[in-house]
Write a protein that holds these residues in place. Structure first.
Motif, short mmCIF file in Angstrom:
data_model
loop_
_atom_site.label_atom_id
_atom_site.label_comp_id
_atom_site.label_asym_id
_atom_site.label_seq_id
_atom_site.Cartn_x
_atom_site.Cartn_y
_atom_site.Cartn_z
N ALA A 44 65.19 18.91 58.37
CA ALA A 44 66.19 19.03 57.84
C ALA A 44 66.81 19.35 57.55
O ALA A 44 68.16 19.76 58.89
N VAL A 45 67.64 18.82 56.79
CA VAL A 45 68.91 19.30 56.80
C VAL A 45 69.85 20.84 55.80
O VAL A 45 68.52 21.04 55.18
N LEU A 46 70.36 20.85 56.24
CA LEU A 46 70.94 22.67 55.44
C LEU A 46 71.33 22.23 54.47
O LEU A 46 71.58 21.40 52.80
N GLY A 47 70.37 23.60 53.30
CA GLY A 47 70.64 23.70 52.14
C GLY A 47 69.27 22.78 50.79
O GLY A 47 68.73 22.92 50.48
N THR A 49 65.35 21.53 51.78
CA THR A 49 62.98 22.21 52.06
C THR A 49 62.46 21.06 53.23
O THR A 49 62.56 20.90 53.18
N ALA A 50 61.79 21.78 53.73
CA ALA A 50 61.19 21.73 54.51
C ALA A 50 60.10 22.33 54.74
O ALA A 50 59.82 23.27 53.77
N LYS A 51 58.46 21.17 55.22
CA LYS A 51 57.55 21.87 54.34
C LYS A 51 56.81 21.30 55.64
O LYS A 51 56.29 20.06 55.77
N PHE A 52 55.81 22.39 56.43
CA PHE A 52 55.02 22.09 57.25
C PHE A 52 53.59 21.92 56.50
O PHE A 52 52.97 22.66 55.97
N ALA A 53 53.22 21.00 56.77
CA ALA A 53 51.36 20.94 56.49
C ALA A 53 50.14 21.56 57.41
O ALA A 53 50.07 21.01 58.41
#
Length: 207
Positions: A44-47, A49-53
């Motif tokens: 993920a890049v700074l700023g 959004t990351a999402k883990f399923a």
């Protein structure tokens, strides 16, 4: 008659054994939760959004709980994030503002979403299913984990490119182009273009 009775006895015994095995397999299947979706390693890049399923196929009886935790490399212990869809009160205020559990509840989805990603979010995240009261003595504990790495731009001033010779160029001369990059995560790769045409298949070397 004795022979017939013996044959019928054997058939009944085998049938009973088959039914017993079938029931045991069904019992195991119904007793243990299964992951329909598991978290996967991600950048993920700074700023951003990351999402883990994380999606659970629950058992048909008994009460279970899905939770998330995280562990930072080099730091002892895991930190709790959530229980079901609620964030732990012990989670620090900054993460409470940016972390949430989202997804379709009726489908058993417990996706972890992280907004405004920061350097401190780089860690291993773990989705855990715990069931402790399905049957007497039965404890089900299943877990899946994934690493979040933070993408960073190259150091200021990079990539740094040059041409040799830099002057006095004429047709049919051999010219060497060099491009160096430093820093960044994951490590960047350099591609060469002539105008808008990629020339990466023209026997160029990468070091």
């Amino acid at each position: 008659m004795d022979m017939l009775s013996a044959i019928l006895t054997v058939l009944k015994w085998r049938t009973g054994l088959f039914v017993c095995l079938l029931l045991c397999l069904c019992h195991i299947e119904l007793s243990e939760a299964q992951f329909r979706k598991s978290p996967k390693d991600d950048y993920a890049v700074l700023g951003g959004t990351a999402k883990f399923a994380c999606a659970i196929r629950r058992v048909r009886y008994g009460k279970g709980e899905v939770s998330w935790n995280y562990k930072v490399a080099g730091v002892a212990g895991k930190q709790n994030i959530s229980s079901e869809y609620l964030l732990y009160p012990s989670l620090d205020r900054d993460r409470r503002m940016r972390y949430s559990i989202v997804g379709n509840r009726s489908r058993g989805e417990y996706d972890l979403q992280i907004t405004n990603v920061r350097d401190t979010d780089e860690a291993t995240y773990e989705c855990v299913y715990y069931q402790g009261n399905a049957d007497p003595g039965l404890i089900v504990n299943r877990r899946r984990s994934a690493l979040l790495a933070i993408g960073r731009s190259p150091d200021p001033g990079y990539p740094l490119c040059s041409m040799s010779p830099s002057t006095g160029v004429s047709p049919l001369m051999n010219i060497t182009f060099t491009c160096i990059t430093k820093g960044g995560a994951p490590m960047g790769k350099v591609r060469w273009y002539s105008g808008t045409k990629w020339i990466g298949k023209w026997g160029l070397t990468e070091q």
